[in-house]
Scaffold this motif. Sequence first.
Motif, mmCIF file in Angstrom:
data_model
loop_
_atom_site.group_PDB
_atom_site.id
_atom_site.type_symbol
_atom_site.label_atom_id
_atom_site.label_comp_id
_atom_site.label_asym_id
_atom_site.label_seq_id
_atom_site.Cartn_x
_atom_site.Cartn_y
_atom_site.Cartn_z
ATOM 1 N N GLY A 283 0.791 -1.226 0.000
ATOM 2 C CA GLY A 283 0.000 0.000 0.000
ATOM 3 C C GLY A 283 0.820 1.271 0.000
ATOM 4 N N ASP A 284 0.380 2.229 0.816
ATOM 5 C CA ASP A 284 1.017 3.550 0.841
ATOM 6 C C ASP A 284 2.485 3.473 1.254
ATOM 7 N N ALA A 285 2.799 2.516 2.141
ATOM 8 C CA ALA A 285 4.197 2.393 2.586
ATOM 9 C C ALA A 285 5.104 2.090 1.404
ATOM 10 N N GLU A 286 4.660 1.180 0.531
ATOM 11 C CA GLU A 286 5.478 0.807 -0.623
ATOM 12 C C GLU A 286 5.557 1.951 -1.639
ATOM 13 N N ILE A 287 4.437 2.640 -1.837
ATOM 14 C CA ILE A 287 4.439 3.766 -2.785
ATOM 15 C C ILE A 287 5.406 4.851 -2.327
ATOM 16 N N ALA A 288 5.354 5.172 -1.042
ATOM 17 C CA ALA A 288 6.248 6.220 -0.513
ATOM 18 C C ALA A 288 7.705 5.776 -0.599
ATOM 19 N N TRP A 289 7.941 4.495 -0.326
ATOM 20 C CA TRP A 289 9.322 3.981 -0.393
ATOM 21 C C TRP A 289 9.856 4.024 -1.822
ATOM 22 N N SER A 316 19.870 -4.681 -9.729
ATOM 23 C CA SER A 316 19.932 -6.075 -9.287
ATOM 24 C C SER A 316 19.461 -6.180 -7.844
ATOM 25 N N SER A 317 18.808 -7.281 -7.530
ATOM 26 C CA SER A 317 18.292 -7.449 -6.165
ATOM 27 C C SER A 317 17.749 -8.851 -5.992
ATOM 28 N N TYR A 318 17.621 -9.275 -4.743
ATOM 29 C CA TYR A 318 16.879 -10.507 -4.463
ATOM 30 C C TYR A 318 15.394 -10.217 -4.290
ATOM 31 N N ALA A 319 15.033 -8.942 -4.335
ATOM 32 C CA ALA A 319 13.602 -8.585 -4.291
ATOM 33 C C ALA A 319 12.931 -9.158 -5.540
ATOM 34 N N PRO A 320 11.616 -9.395 -5.497
ATOM 35 C CA PRO A 320 10.931 -9.955 -6.673
ATOM 36 C C PRO A 320 11.225 -9.160 -7.935
ATOM 37 N N GLN A 321 11.426 -9.871 -9.054
ATOM 38 C CA GLN A 321 11.779 -9.178 -10.291
ATOM 39 C C GLN A 321 10.664 -8.243 -10.740
ATOM 40 N N ALA A 322 9.415 -8.595 -10.405
ATOM 41 C CA ALA A 322 8.309 -7.709 -10.782
ATOM 42 C C ALA A 322 8.468 -6.345 -10.114
ATOM 43 N N ALA A 326 9.158 -2.810 -12.144
ATOM 44 C CA ALA A 326 8.295 -1.628 -11.950
ATOM 45 C C ALA A 326 9.142 -0.404 -11.626
ATOM 46 N N ILE A 327 10.184 -0.591 -10.802
ATOM 47 C CA ILE A 327 11.073 0.531 -10.467
ATOM 48 C C ILE A 327 11.801 1.009 -11.728
ATOM 49 N N CYS A 328 12.239 0.058 -12.555
ATOM 50 C CA CYS A 328 12.943 0.423 -13.802
ATOM 51 C C CYS A 328 12.029 1.202 -14.742
ATOM 52 N N ARG A 329 10.768 0.768 -14.842
ATOM 53 C CA ARG A 329 9.833 1.499 -15.707
ATOM 54 C C ARG A 329 9.650 2.932 -15.215
ATOM 55 N N GLU A 330 9.510 3.093 -13.908
ATOM 56 C CA GLU A 330 9.349 4.443 -13.340
ATOM 57 C C GLU A 330 10.587 5.295 -13.615
ATOM 58 N N SER A 339 18.009 3.796 -20.261
ATOM 59 C CA SER A 339 17.483 2.440 -20.366
ATOM 60 C C SER A 339 17.750 1.721 -19.052
ATOM 61 N N ALA A 340 16.694 1.382 -18.343
ATOM 62 C CA ALA A 340 16.829 0.730 -17.032
ATOM 63 C C ALA A 340 16.396 -0.732 -17.146
ATOM 64 N N ILE A 341 17.255 -1.635 -16.698
ATOM 65 C CA ILE A 341 17.017 -3.072 -16.862
ATOM 66 C C ILE A 341 17.085 -3.750 -15.495
ATOM 67 N N ALA A 342 16.089 -4.572 -15.207
ATOM 68 C CA ALA A 342 16.110 -5.353 -13.961
ATOM 69 C C ALA A 342 17.037 -6.550 -14.144
ATOM 70 N N GLY A 343 17.890 -6.803 -13.173
ATOM 71 C CA GLY A 343 18.781 -7.958 -13.233
ATOM 72 C C GLY A 343 17.983 -9.251 -13.300
ATOM 73 N N ASN A 344 18.568 -10.263 -13.917
ATOM 74 C CA ASN A 344 17.831 -11.539 -14.015
ATOM 75 C C ASN A 344 18.475 -12.661 -13.208
ATOM 76 N N ILE A 345 19.417 -12.322 -12.334
ATOM 77 C CA ILE A 345 19.894 -13.312 -11.360
ATOM 78 C C ILE A 345 19.028 -13.121 -10.118
ATOM 79 N N GLU A 346 17.924 -13.819 -10.087
ATOM 80 C CA GLU A 346 16.915 -13.541 -9.079
ATOM 81 C C GLU A 346 17.236 -14.156 -7.720
ATOM 82 N N ARG A 347 17.997 -15.248 -7.743
ATOM 83 C CA ARG A 347 18.349 -15.860 -6.472
ATOM 84 C C ARG A 347 19.780 -15.492 -6.106
ATOM 85 N N SER A 348 19.926 -14.729 -5.074
ATOM 86 C CA SER A 348 21.234 -14.407 -4.517
ATOM 87 C C SER A 348 22.241 -13.875 -5.541
#
Length: 366
Positions: A283-289, A316-322, A326-330, A339-348
């Motif tokens: 919710g709002d906590a995530e939007i503000a963050w 890059s992050s272990y956070a969900p790629q979705a 979304a952060i890259c699109r913003e 050009s912002a690209i989310a890393g695809n090494i999703e596990r560690s």
Amino acid sequence: MPDMRFAPPNPLRIADRASGLNAVSVRSYNERLVLSLLLQSKDITRLEIGERTGLSAQTVSVIVRSLEQEGLIAKGEAQRGRVGPPTVPISLNPEGAYSVGISVGHRQVEVVLVDFVGSIRSHTVLPFSAAQDTNHPQFMTAIAKAIADLPRHLHSRIAGIGLALPGDEAELELTPKAARERFDALQEEVEREIGYPVYVQNDITAAAGGESMFGVAKHLSDYLFFYLGARLHSRLVLNHQIYNTTAAVSFDVGILRLEQEIRKNGNSPSELWERRADWPSFGDAEIAWQRELLEQMKSSIAALKPFVPVASVVLSSYAPQAVCKAICRELEQAMPGISAIAGNIERSPKAVGAAGLPFSSRFMVE
């Protein structure tokens, strides 16, 4: 001469312990050149290798035959064209070499076993014990288990162990004191108890190296790398070289900040630290963050632009790629031309990057 790379900064210390891969570790520059090219591009022909490396056809044939006999590369199915003889694509053999990667975070240790193309073969997440303030015995057991997960006859193909340790002072303060006090001795302890050479690297630099060797940054020569962990970190990559710095800087807009915001709203943030777990809507906590995080990323890019023309960003992050996408699109919407690209090494990403250190040292050109 082609644009070659795979050269994360040298490990802080490089072990010289004898192992079954010593003959490989002293291989020629030309062999390393071919292996580096195959890590960057799979399914290429001998002709393409010659064109991209400048090596003669005879030299390429000798190297390819030697690497194939050692099991480091494999031939694909012959492909017949309209004219001339069939061509045979060549790739790295995933089972040609293995490596163990370890990252030590502020809440848990992650241990991965990866193959020669960076695929994770086993993955263990080891929480720090709040009661004991250290998980060292379990830590050693997890490393031994990662090796034991590999069939015995393949143990001679383990190139080594990579260890990613936090170097940022603010990040270090988050790590249990008992674990932190062991950092200087970890390389020697792991080598002595496990029996393979250990390569040590700063954890954020290791994560950047992992995306460069195995992930979305394979084909990028210049980009700004962000790592979203408990805090937000960055590294600059120019001409495939990762610029490490002793003056590591991080920002308090990472996942730890989101956790604080969620708690303020009276909700549970437990999903934040689970690997491969989708986040519910906060919710709002995530939007503000996200707004605060984006402002910091924009500020970092803007500060760099007068000196370096940044056009690509990798997050890059272990956070969900979705979440990362979304952060890259913003970010792209807020900064046209980026050009912002989310890393695809999703596990560690840190542990996978650490696992790349033995490969880089033993097989790749610098």
